[in-house]
Design a protein around this motif. Structure first.
Motif, PDB file in Angstrom:
ATOM      1  N   PRO A 215       0.830  -1.205   0.000  1.00 56.14           N
ATOM      2  CA  PRO A 215       0.000   0.000   0.000  1.00 56.14           C
ATOM      3  C   PRO A 215       0.866   1.258   0.000  1.00 56.14           C
ATOM      4  N   ALA A 216       0.313   2.319  -0.513  1.00 57.85           N
ATOM      5  CA  ALA A 216       0.993   3.620  -0.551  1.00 57.85           C
ATOM      6  C   ALA A 216       0.023   4.695  -0.064  1.00 57.85           C
ATOM      7  N   PRO A 217      -0.392   4.621   1.204  1.00 59.50           N
ATOM      8  CA  PRO A 217      -1.446   5.495   1.707  1.00 59.50           C
ATOM      9  C   PRO A 217      -1.097   6.973   1.724  1.00 59.50           C
ATOM     10  N   GLY A 218       0.168   7.320   1.848  1.00 58.68           N
ATOM     11  CA  GLY A 218       0.544   8.725   1.910  1.00 58.68           C
ATOM     12  C   GLY A 218       1.001   9.302   0.593  1.00 58.68           C
TER      13      GLY A 218
ATOM     14  N   GLY B 251       6.374  -1.662   5.072  1.00 61.78           N
ATOM     15  CA  GLY B 251       5.032  -1.930   4.580  1.00 61.78           C
ATOM     16  C   GLY B 251       4.332  -0.732   3.982  1.00 61.78           C
ATOM     17  N   ASP B 252       5.012   0.413   3.915  1.00 59.15           N
ATOM     18  CA  ASP B 252       4.437   1.638   3.349  1.00 59.15           C
ATOM     19  C   ASP B 252       5.279   2.042   2.146  1.00 59.15           C
ATOM     20  N   ALA B 253       4.709   1.957   0.959  1.00 53.61           N
ATOM     21  CA  ALA B 253       5.448   2.271  -0.265  1.00 53.61           C
ATOM     22  C   ALA B 253       5.073   3.634  -0.836  1.00 53.61           C
ATOM     23  N   SER B 254       4.659   4.551   0.020  1.00 52.73           N
ATOM     24  CA  SER B 254       4.221   5.875  -0.448  1.00 52.73           C
ATOM     25  C   SER B 254       5.317   6.629  -1.198  1.00 52.73           C
ATOM     26  N   LEU B 255       6.514   6.654  -0.651  1.00 49.67           N
ATOM     27  CA  LEU B 255       7.601   7.367  -1.314  1.00 49.67           C
ATOM     28  C   LEU B 255       7.946   6.710  -2.648  1.00 49.67           C
TER      29      LEU B 255
END
Length: 91
Positions: free
Chosen positions: A7-10, A49-53
């Motif tokens: 997921p990329a929530p940001g 677990g965060d692929a926002s960047l």
């Protein structure tokens, strides 16, 4: 990652990030040494677990042929100094 995108929530464009997206970002970064730090940050963030960047690095386009710029599109997009020709790519 293609089977289970991150997921990329940001992110500016919060589509999940797949393995092909990571390969594209990494390949593009290899051509500009000054983007390596951003790539390292994106990879480090993705391990949490965060692929926002990573998504933000993947959703900018380069200028049309003949346009000039003083920094790479990913760096410009992330620093908020993106010229008008840097726009999110439609997915």
């Amino acid at each position: 990652m293609n089977r289970a995108p991150l997921p990329a929530p940001g992110a500016t464009h919060p589509d999940p990030v797949r393995g092909d997206d990571v390969l594209r970002v990494a390949t593009n970064a290899m051509y500009a040494k000054y983007d390596w730090t951003l790539l390292a940050r994106a990879l480090r963030q993705a391990t949490t677990g965060d692929a926002s960047l990573m998504r933000d690095l993947d959703t900018v386009t380069l200028p049309a042929q003949g346009a000039s710029c003083t920094q790479t599109a990913p760096a410009a997009a992330l620093t908020g100094t993106a010229p008008r020709w840097v726009v999110p790519r439609e997915r």
